[in-house]
Design an enzyme around this catalytic site. Structure first.
Site, PDB file in Angstrom:
ATOM      1  N   SER A 143      45.274  38.659  40.202  1.00  0.00           N
ATOM      2  CA  SER A 143      45.636  39.377  41.431  1.00  0.00           C
ATOM      3  C   SER A 143      44.506  39.285  42.444  1.00  0.00           C
ATOM      4  O   SER A 143      44.748  39.077  43.638  1.00  0.00           O
ATOM      5  CB  SER A 143      45.938  40.849  41.121  1.00  0.00           C
ATOM      6  N   GLU A 144      43.262  39.477  41.984  1.00  0.00           N
ATOM      7  CA  GLU A 144      42.100  39.350  42.872  1.00  0.00           C
ATOM      8  C   GLU A 144      40.895  38.779  42.143  1.00  0.00           C
ATOM      9  O   GLU A 144      40.707  38.999  40.939  1.00  0.00           O
ATOM     10  CB  GLU A 144      41.708  40.706  43.482  1.00  0.00           C
ATOM     11  N   THR A 145      40.085  38.082  42.912  1.00  0.00           N
ATOM     12  CA  THR A 145      38.751  37.625  42.514  1.00  0.00           C
ATOM     13  C   THR A 145      37.788  38.121  43.585  1.00  0.00           C
ATOM     14  O   THR A 145      38.090  38.037  44.777  1.00  0.00           O
ATOM     15  CB  THR A 145      38.697  36.098  42.429  1.00  0.00           C
TER      16      THR A 145
ATOM     17  N   HIS B 271      41.816  48.101  42.648  1.00  0.00           N
ATOM     18  CA  HIS B 271      41.296  47.741  41.328  1.00  0.00           C
ATOM     19  C   HIS B 271      40.116  46.781  41.430  1.00  0.00           C
ATOM     20  O   HIS B 271      39.169  46.877  40.639  1.00  0.00           O
ATOM     21  CB  HIS B 271      42.432  47.252  40.405  1.00  0.00           C
TER      22      HIS B 271
END
Length: 281
Positions: free
Chosen positions: A49-51, A80
């Site tokens: 979802s994210e880095t 998050h």
């Protein structure tokens, strides 16, 4: 082209009371001097979802800066990744200037992260957009969720950066039963929420859909929970302290906590490092 070098790296499971059941975030802890092009490339390759990339802040009030990328590009704020990156930064030896609070600088500005025995929590940022959804947008949402308009009990913009819209359904069971039309959902950034029965260990169930993240459904979404809390508590639908479940339709078991203190709302949950080492960039 400069030669890659080993940079400290961690992958953290966020909002996970049991490891590997939350929402993972990849954290590059030495993100200075990495080009934006390479940040985008790495985020797509990670396919989470994210880095995030921890960088030197531009504000002297911040403990560190953070750039947050989905597989689709950079976002100004996400919940998050904020907690997972704070967790990784502290575990790597980071020392906040204040004893119990650290300050993260991101595209949205400065975000407070509170450190306590109960874990980490972030202060919900101000909403950039609020108020009821437009009728045409609400029609698109109902079509995307494959539900009727009368199944939507209430609706609101709860945008604190990513662009969230939200709808309240009649129950948590209704939220879990939704079978969305993914083709139509690709056009939306949407959270759906419903209440669990009184006495249940979790008070609300949430699902998050958003094409800009590059994933059809997100397993645990701090920014959405923060925006929802401002709406639900402010309208009297939710108490000032509650627990949210998210991700069960994806085989996850995310648990997020919400606590209102005066005008401030804090969103938290457990984080655990699952992978640590280096990444060549």
């Amino acid at each position: 082209m400069p030669r890659p070098r080993a940079r400290t790296f961690a992958q953290v499971d966020v909002f996970a009371e049991t490891p590997y059941f939350g929402n993972p975030v990849a954290v590059v802890l030495d993100g200075d001097d990495i080009s934006e092009t390479d940040m985008v490339r790495v985020a797509r390759w990670m396919n989470l979802s994210e880095t995030t990339f921890v960088v030197t802040p531009t504000s002297d009030k911040a403990d560190y800066g953070l750039r947050i990328f989905t597989p689709g590009g950079e976002v100004p704020f996400a919940g998050h990744p904020t907690l997972g990156s704070a967790h990784a930064w502290l575990k790597a030896g980071g020392s906040p200037s204040a004893t119990t609070t650290l300050i993260q600088e991101c595209g949205l500005g400065l975000v407070e992260v509170r450190c306590s025995d109960a874990g980490l929590s972030f202060r919900a940022p101000e909403l950039l957009r609020e108020g009821p959804l437009e009728p045409a947008h609400l029609d698109r949402i109902a079509q995307g969720l494959c539900i009727t308009r009368d199944q939507i009990i209430a609706h609101q913009w709860v945008d604190n950066g990513p662009g969230w819209a939200a709808v309240l359904l009649g129950s948590a069971a209704e939220v879990l039963a939704v079978e969305p039309d993914e083709r139509r959902m690709n056009e939306l950034m949407l959270g759906i929420v419903g209440a669990h029965p009184e006495g249940a260990p979790l008070q609300f169930e949430v699902r998050a859909f958003g094409a800009p993240a590059g994933v059809p459904e997100d397993p645990a979404t701090g920014s959405l929970i923060a925006g929802l809390a401002q709406w639900l508590i402010g309208s009297g639908v939710a108490p000032r302290e509650y627990r949210v479940g998210q991700g069960s339709r994806l085989g996850r078991a995310g648990v997020l906590t919400v606590c209102a203190e005066g005008e401030q709302i804090w969103v938290g949950g457990n984080s655990v490092t699952c992978i640590r080492g280096t990444i060549d960039l």
